[in-house]
Design an enzyme around this catalytic site. Structure first.
Site, PDB file in Angstrom:
ATOM      1  N   ARG A   1      -5.500   5.929   0.683  1.00  0.00           N
ATOM      2  CA  ARG A   1      -4.605   4.774   0.832  1.00  0.00           C
ATOM      3  C   ARG A   1      -4.886   3.865  -0.343  1.00  0.00           C
ATOM      4  NH1 ARG A   1      -2.494   3.452   6.072  1.00  0.00           N
ATOM      5  NH2 ARG A   1      -1.663   5.420   6.841  1.00  0.00           N
TER       6      ARG A   1
ATOM      7  N   ARG B   1       4.191   0.562   2.293  1.00  0.00           N
ATOM      8  CA  ARG B   1       4.252  -0.522   3.274  1.00  0.00           C
ATOM      9  C   ARG B   1       3.921  -1.807   2.533  1.00  0.00           C
ATOM     10  NH1 ARG B   1       0.822  -3.278   6.867  1.00  0.00           N
ATOM     11  NH2 ARG B   1       2.052  -4.141   8.559  1.00  0.00           N
TER      12      ARG B   1
ATOM     13  N   GLU C   1      -6.950   7.326   7.750  1.00  0.00           N
ATOM     14  CA  GLU C   1      -5.844   8.068   8.365  1.00  0.00           C
ATOM     15  C   GLU C   1      -5.307   9.142   7.403  1.00  0.00           C
ATOM     16  OE1 GLU C   1      -2.928   5.759  10.472  1.00  0.00           O
ATOM     17  OE2 GLU C   1      -1.319   7.096   9.842  1.00  0.00           O
TER      18      GLU C   1
ATOM     19  N   ARG D   1       0.835  -1.201   0.000  1.00  0.00           N
ATOM     20  CA  ARG D   1       0.000   0.000   0.000  1.00  0.00           C
ATOM     21  C   ARG D   1       0.863   1.241   0.000  1.00  0.00           C
ATOM     22  NH1 ARG D   1       1.734   3.213   4.467  1.00  0.00           N
ATOM     23  NH2 ARG D   1       1.040   2.369   6.447  1.00  0.00           N
TER      24      ARG D   1
ATOM     25  N   ARG E   1       3.893  -7.258  13.108  1.00  0.00           N
ATOM     26  CA  ARG E   1       2.611  -6.874  13.724  1.00  0.00           C
ATOM     27  C   ARG E   1       1.738  -8.114  13.906  1.00  0.00           C
ATOM     28  NH1 ARG E   1       0.627  -1.552  10.218  1.00  0.00           N
ATOM     29  NH2 ARG E   1       2.297  -0.142  10.835  1.00  0.00           N
TER      30      ARG E   1
ATOM     31  N   GLU F   1      -1.551  -3.296  13.200  1.00  0.00           N
ATOM     32  CA  GLU F   1      -0.816  -2.822  14.371  1.00  0.00           C
ATOM     33  C   GLU F   1      -1.681  -2.850  15.623  1.00  0.00           C
ATOM     34  OE1 GLU F   1      -1.325   1.687  12.746  1.00  0.00           O
ATOM     35  OE2 GLU F   1       0.557   1.151  13.703  1.00  0.00           O
TER      36      GLU F   1
ATOM     37  N   THR G   1       5.492   8.267  10.236  1.00  0.00           N
ATOM     38  CA  THR G   1       6.012   6.942   9.866  1.00  0.00           C
ATOM     39  C   THR G   1       5.754   6.643   8.392  1.00  0.00           C
ATOM     40  OG1 THR G   1       3.942   5.815  10.403  1.00  0.00           O
ATOM     41  CG2 THR G   1       5.580   5.985  12.161  1.00  0.00           C
TER      42      THR G   1
ATOM     43  N   CYS H   1       0.859  10.795   9.456  1.00  0.00           N
ATOM     44  CA  CYS H   1       1.762  10.211  10.454  1.00  0.00           C
ATOM     45  C   CYS H   1       3.184  10.222   9.887  1.00  0.00           C
ATOM     46  CB  CYS H   1       1.318   8.773  10.749  1.00  0.00           C
ATOM     47  SG  CYS H   1       2.354   7.930  11.955  1.00  0.00           S
TER      48      CYS H   1
HETATM   49  N1  ARG Z   1       0.290   6.453  16.681  1.00  0.00           N
HETATM   50  C1  ARG Z   1       0.381   5.036  16.672  1.00  0.00           C
HETATM   51  C2  ARG Z   1       1.556   4.606  17.533  1.00  0.00           C
HETATM   52  O1  ARG Z   1       2.381   5.431  17.784  1.00  0.00           O
HETATM   53  C3  ARG Z   1       0.535   4.483  15.267  1.00  0.00           C
HETATM   54  C4  ARG Z   1       1.818   4.809  14.582  1.00  0.00           C
HETATM   55  C5  ARG Z   1       2.070   4.244  13.206  1.00  0.00           C
HETATM   56  N2  ARG Z   1       0.919   3.745  12.554  1.00  0.00           N
HETATM   57  C6  ARG Z   1       0.087   4.431  11.795  1.00  0.00           C
HETATM   58  N3  ARG Z   1      -0.998   3.827  11.371  1.00  0.00           N
HETATM   59  N4  ARG Z   1       0.313   5.670  11.462  1.00  0.00           N
HETATM   60  O2  ARG Z   1       1.655   3.468  17.923  1.00  0.00           O
END
Ligand code: ARG
Length: 387
Positions: free
Chosen positions: A260, A311, A256, A157, A340, A345, A304, A302
């Site tokens: 996506r 990913r 999010e 993704r 995970r 997650e 990340t 985010c």
């Molecule tokens: N905020 C969450 C954490 O710190 C998710 C972090 C990464 N995952 C995401 N879907 N952005 O555990």
């Protein structure tokens, strides 16, 4: 209860108000953080500093950095440090703990984002620049599990934001609707293997929703990390999912990130899955303008997901390695992989099935991110066979 400029602050959860308020703030630019918000931030920070959170936020948000950033706001949306760190402070079990309420936050609050980005993406420094996109070709990647012995399914993704729209916490209800309309129209114009239909979350039958979640198609509901980050306002309005006919190409709308793009199928044919994602993102990119930053790459909510936002993951059964979690984690670390649970997650591994993916997405090309995952999964399978 306090009323910060952005809306009501309650139990560490903030809400932004309606469009009129946001528009007014646009004009004002970089408003001062009011005393009440500041006091609330200090109080929460004190509490958080005393937790044993293992998050990157806890590690990097020293008192010095907190003090430096606590009075700042972003010029366009008046986002404060609290908007960035509320999720991590409310959820000490976060792995990371920080989100950017708007793109400017990555700069204004760089003193906390930069070290977290550097650690998460394994060495992407604040002076580094993310490379240009380079997808390469999936043809270079052979099936990871030709005998179907270990890999249940493969998924690749990426995330995209739409130019001209802020991230979740700053979107108005009207903008959610606008974005949904734009994306839905663009998606409905896709052709060939991408031809499909959009299902809005609002009004979706609960049973069908749960089935889609159980089948790993649809995002979960009520994610407390996103909720505390201000990303669940007006839910389920503006959210939805697009499927192609074969259900091996999906697009999530306004979860999010604005977008996506997901390609997935049973088995381990990473190359085919990756090529399908590339085709999808390129086709959609002709209809919608994606936000990209010169230094950070594709912009996401985010940190990340910045950079490539790629990913690539497998649902995989490694029964012998599963007996020795430490060894599995060591190997995963060595190959820059993230392990995970089965439902993504913060979930458990059911029936020994793990979701394993590339961890870093920044400072390397899309092709390199896929290669990193490919090589790591190959090594894990080899270790399983030799165990
Ligand atoms: N905020 C969450 C954490 O710190 C998710 C972090 C990464 N995952 C995401 N879907 N952005 O555990």
């Amino acid at each position: 209860m306090l009323i910060p400029p952005q809306g009501r602050l309650r139990c560490g959860v903030f809400f932004r108000q309606t469009q009129s308020v946001i528009v007014r703030h646009y004009a004002k630019k970089g408003k001062e953080v009011d005393k009440a918000t500041l006091a609330e931030m200090e109080k929460q920070y004190q509490k958080f500093a005393n937790t044993s959170s293992k998050s990157l936020l806890k590690k990097h948000l020293t008192k010095e950095i907190f003090d430096k950033l606590k009075t700042r706001t972003t010029p366009s949306f008046n986002s404060t440090l609290l908007h960035c760190i509320n999720s991590g402070m409310c959820n000490p079990d976060s792995g990371v703990g920080i989100y950017a309420p708007d793109a400017e936050s990555y700069k204004v609050f760089g003193a906390i984002f930069d070290p977290i980005i550097e650690e998460y993406h394994r060495g992407f420094k604040k002076t580094d620049k993310h490379p240009e996109s380079c997808y390469g070709s999936g043809k270079d990647f052979a099936n990871l599990d030709p005998d179907n012995a270990f890999i249940v399914s493969t998924r690749v993704r990426c995330g995209r934001s739409v130019q001209g729209y802020p991230f979740n916490p700053c979107l108005t209800e009207q903008q959610y609707a606008e974005l949904e309309y734009k994306l839905c129209s663009a998606l409905h114009s896709l052709e060939g293997e991408y031809y499909g239909s959009y299902m809005p979350l609002a009004g979706m039958d609960k049973q069908m929703q749960q089935k889609l979640i159980d089948d790993h198609f649809l995002f979960k509901e009520g994610d407390r990390f996103l909720e505390a980050a201000g990303a669940s306002r007006f839910w389920p309005n503006g959210r939805g999912i697009f499927f192609n006919k074969k259900r091996n190409f999906l697009v999530w709308v306004n979860e999010e990130d604005h977008i996506r793009i997901i390609s997935m199928e049973k088995g381990g044919d990473l190359g085919r899955v990756y090529d399908r994602m590339i085709g999808g993102v390129e086709a959609l990119g002709k209809k919608v303008k994606f936000s990209r930053d010169e230094r950070l790459g594709f912009l996401t909510f985010c940190p990340t997901n910045l950079g490539t936002s790629i990913r690539a993951s497998v649902h995989i059964k490694l029964p012998k390695l599963n007996e020795n979690k430490e060894k599995m984690q060591k190997l995963a670390d060595k190959y820059h992989l993230q392990v995970r649970g089965t439902s993504g997650e913060h979930s458990e591994a059911k029936g020994g099935v793990h979701d394993i993916s590339n961890k870093r997405r920044m400072g390397l090309t899309e092709y390199e991110a896929i290669k990193e995952m490919h090589d790591g999964i190959k090594a894990l399978i080899k270790a399983e066979c030799n165990a």
